[in-house]
Design a protein around this motif. Structure first.
Motif, short mmCIF file in Angstrom:
data_model
loop_
_atom_site.label_atom_id
_atom_site.label_comp_id
_atom_site.label_asym_id
_atom_site.label_seq_id
_atom_site.Cartn_x
_atom_site.Cartn_y
_atom_site.Cartn_z
N ASN A 26 0.83 -1.21 0.00
CA ASN A 26 0.00 0.00 0.00
C ASN A 26 0.86 1.26 0.00
O ASN A 26 0.68 2.15 0.82
N PHE A 27 1.81 1.27 -0.93
CA PHE A 27 2.59 2.50 -1.10
C PHE A 27 2.51 2.93 -2.56
O PHE A 27 2.11 2.14 -3.42
N ASN A 28 2.88 4.17 -2.80
CA ASN A 28 2.85 4.70 -4.15
C ASN A 28 4.04 4.11 -4.92
O ASN A 28 5.20 4.38 -4.59
N VAL A 29 3.74 3.32 -5.93
CA VAL A 29 4.80 2.59 -6.64
C VAL A 29 5.72 3.52 -7.44
O VAL A 29 6.78 3.11 -7.89
N PHE A 30 5.30 4.77 -7.63
CA PHE A 30 6.13 5.71 -8.38
C PHE A 30 7.09 6.48 -7.47
O PHE A 30 7.98 7.16 -7.95
N GLU A 31 6.88 6.37 -6.18
CA GLU A 31 7.74 7.10 -5.24
C GLU A 31 9.02 6.33 -4.97
O GLU A 31 9.04 5.09 -5.01
N GLU A 40 -3.70 4.93 2.88
CA GLU A 40 -3.68 4.27 4.20
C GLU A 40 -2.48 4.75 5.03
O GLU A 40 -2.53 4.74 6.25
N GLU A 41 -1.41 5.16 4.34
CA GLU A 41 -0.24 5.69 5.07
C GLU A 41 -0.68 6.87 5.94
O GLU A 41 -0.20 7.04 7.06
N ILE A 98 9.31 7.28 0.53
CA ILE A 98 8.16 6.61 1.17
C ILE A 98 8.35 6.57 2.69
O ILE A 98 7.43 6.87 3.46
N ASN A 113 -4.18 3.10 -5.20
CA ASN A 113 -3.04 2.24 -4.85
C ASN A 113 -2.93 2.02 -3.33
O ASN A 113 -1.94 1.47 -2.86
N HIS A 114 -3.94 2.46 -2.62
CA HIS A 114 -4.06 2.26 -1.16
C HIS A 114 -3.01 3.02 -0.35
O HIS A 114 -2.91 2.83 0.85
N SER A 115 -2.21 3.88 -1.02
CA SER A 115 -1.21 4.61 -0.24
C SER A 115 -1.85 5.65 0.68
O SER A 115 -1.20 6.17 1.58
N ARG A 156 7.31 16.44 -11.02
CA ARG A 156 7.98 15.28 -11.62
C ARG A 156 7.36 14.95 -12.97
O ARG A 156 8.04 14.57 -13.91
#
Lengths: 305, 257
Positions: A88-93, B94-95, A98, B90-92, B23
């Motif tokens: 559950n992290f941004n895959v582009f970061e 949740e962070e 992160i 992307n569920h981020s 970016r």
């Protein structure tokens, strides 16, 4: 000492009427390494989701290090680090960003955030990948990234939802070593897993959840002690005859050099060796079949069904 | 969280947002500059020279404020809707949800992120417009106030859209079928005086009319609508959008199970 986590009569019903949790209660002491086991859909992830605020509870009470989440959830959240089952992290970061961002969400100043990010990325073997976009990492690295992210605010309670799912054996062992290390340093760990071997190897206490109820809550040692039988695998030096058996024991000849023996409660493994000795069979090594808990787990889950 | 910790969390979200759109600047900043340049060339220079004066100004001078405001509205909106929906997807997100960051800080972080993109694009478009016409600011106060209020309003609207969106189609429906028609019919290219009474009345139901005209007043000193009324309407919409966004975050609707 205040428990790291206390759950009282916790329930969760979804809008479609499905009752995921039916009033469960459990307590995890500070410094414990606790396993939450259960089949798919048993309520493990729902329980974890409620503790870390991703799922709203329908009833009951959750107290983290003495802080009731209904009274001061932000304060309770500071005690918790969560490693979810899904990425559950941004895959582009970038990897480093992160972890640093997560530190920021907990209000850590930039210098501490950078220092801890470096510390945990190094400990988890990801420092060399710090400038890489997270989508470029392997599955095992992604899991370790989520652990580093969960630890950056140095929580007193770390919750891991299936942390070693899909991770190769070597990586799993190194993850185990890391978790043992942080547990030894004082962090309470709650782990959900499908690998019962993992729970047995790592955890001191265990709760088994099924259909939204806790069906077992005891120490791993007690649980193992209550096993009715254990299965041993004996590696023999000489070739075993086709019809070889040991009187009074259930045996199975796995191949010409390998014998599986079931030892029921009240029986002694010495009797097996005595008979093998008399038959002139020499044993070079012996191992316990790893799924001792699995048997009990199946019994408990089937019994509750 | 202490106020200092909340500030750190806010700056973290804001930095992340700014880093995200810078970016991918070819997708976020460049298109507005190109599109607006085309508007300036086609509507301002080529067609505008045949239209003559509008509201006492050359057509180019008349359309520039509306086009700048159009860039602010679309960029503030699309930044928040795409970023927040992306983090949901992307569920981020949740962070943030598992952290102690208060909901209003989360909202402010995303909204101000959208505002900065709106402002940056406004600056770019204004610089481009200076190649085509001469701009004089009638009231800096009105310009700054209306730009800030409008970008906040549409960033909030983008947030609400993102919370309700289930897929990427849902985040383009509102900009395509609601926002764009409202902008085009909001007096960017024409004065309300040109419309028959009935359609001029109908246009007053369009909130973009107030935004475009208030900004045009700040730049040129002319407006088809009353300035205090325009400010009042924009303030009202902004407050409503803010409280509704907070309600969505506090209730966890579509964010928590």
């Amino acid at each position: 000492m205040i428990p790291a986590l206390t759950i009282e009569n916790l329930s969760k019903s979804y809008d479609n009427g499905f009752q995921a949790l039916k009033g469960i209660s459990l307590s995890v002491q500070q410094g414990d390494f606790f396993a939450l086991l259960g089949p798919n859909g048993a309520g493990k992830s729902t329980t974890i989701g409620i503790i870390c605020s991703l799922v709203s509870k329908s009833g009951g009470k959750v107290v983290v290090h003495g802080v009731d989440i209904d009274e001061d959830f932000p304060a309770a959240k500071k005690f918790i680090g969560i490693v979810p089952q899904e990425f559950n992290f941004n895959v582009f970061e970038k990897v480093e960003d992160i972890v640093i961002n997560q530190a920021g969400y907990y209000g850590l100043p930039a210098d501490i955030a950078r220092e801890r990010t470096e510390k945990y990325l190094k400990e988890l073997g990801l420092w060399d990948k710090r400038d890489v976009a997270s989508r470029m990492l392997s599955g095992g690295m992604k899991r370790r990234l989520m652990i580093a992210r969960a630890l950056v605010h140095e929580p007193r309670l770390l919750i891991l939802d299936e942390p070693t799912a899909g991770v190769d054996i070597e990586m799993r062992r190194s993850m185990w070593d890391f978790l043992r290390k942080i547990n030894a340093a004082g962090t309470t760990i709650i782990l959900t897993t499908h690998y019962l071997e993992e729970a047995e190897a790592l955890c001191r206490n265990i709760a088994i959840i099924n259909h939204g109820n806790i069906v077992e809550n005891s120490s791993v040692r007690d649980l193992v002690r209550r096993l009715h039988r254990e299965v041993f695998i004996l590696d023999c030096v000489d070739e075993l005859p086709e019809s070889f058996s040991v009187d009074g024991f259930v045996t199975r000849r796995m191949d010409e050099h390998c014998l599986e023996v079931e030892v029921e409660k009240g029986q002694h493994i010495n009797d097996v060796f005595a008979q093998l000795d008399r038959a002139g069979v020499q044993v070079s090594s012996m191992r316990n079949r790893a799924n001792r808990l699995e048997e009990m787990f199946v019994n408990l889950v089937e019994g509750a069904a | 969280m202490s106020p200092r910790e909340q500030y750190v969390a806010f700056m973290t979200i804001l930095r992340k947002e700014i880093r995200r759109y810078t970016r991918i600047w070819t997708q976020t900043l460049l298109p507005s500059a190109i599109t607006m340049s085309l508007y300036f060339v086609i509507f301002g220079s080529l067609i505008g020279s045949r239209i003559g004066d509008m509201g006492g100004f050359t057509y180019m001078q008349f359309v520039v404020p509306g086009l700048i405001m159009m860039a602010i509205v679309t960029n503030s909106y699309s930044n928040v809707v795409s970023s927040f929906f992306g983090s949901k997807f992307n569920h981020s997100v949740e962070e943030l949800l598992v952290s102690p960051t208060p909901n209003y800080v989360i909202l402010m972080g995303y909204v101000i992120g959208g505002v900065t993109r709106g402002l940056l694009v406004a600056v770019i478009v204004t610089i481009v417009s200076l190649f085509f016409t001469h701009l004089q600011i009638h009231s800096w106060f009105v310009v700054v106030a209306i730009v800030l209020m409008t970008s906040i309003l549409f960033a909030l609207a983008g947030f609400i859209n993102a919370v309700f969106a289930n897929n990427f189609d849902d985040i383009s429906i509102v900009p395509t079928f609601v926002l764009t028609p409202l902008i085009y019919l909001g007096g960017v290219f024409y004065s309300m005086d040109l419309l028959p009474d009935f359609w001029a009345g109908v246009s007053k139901l369009n909130p973009l009319v107030y935004v475009v005209n208030a900004f045009r007043y700040g730049v040129l000193g002319v407006s088809d609508v009353s300035l205090p009324f325009a400010f009042g309407m924009i303030s009202l919409f902004t407050l409503a959008a803010f409280f509704y966004s907070m309600h969505l975050l506090n209730s966890g609707k579509r964010l928590r199970q």
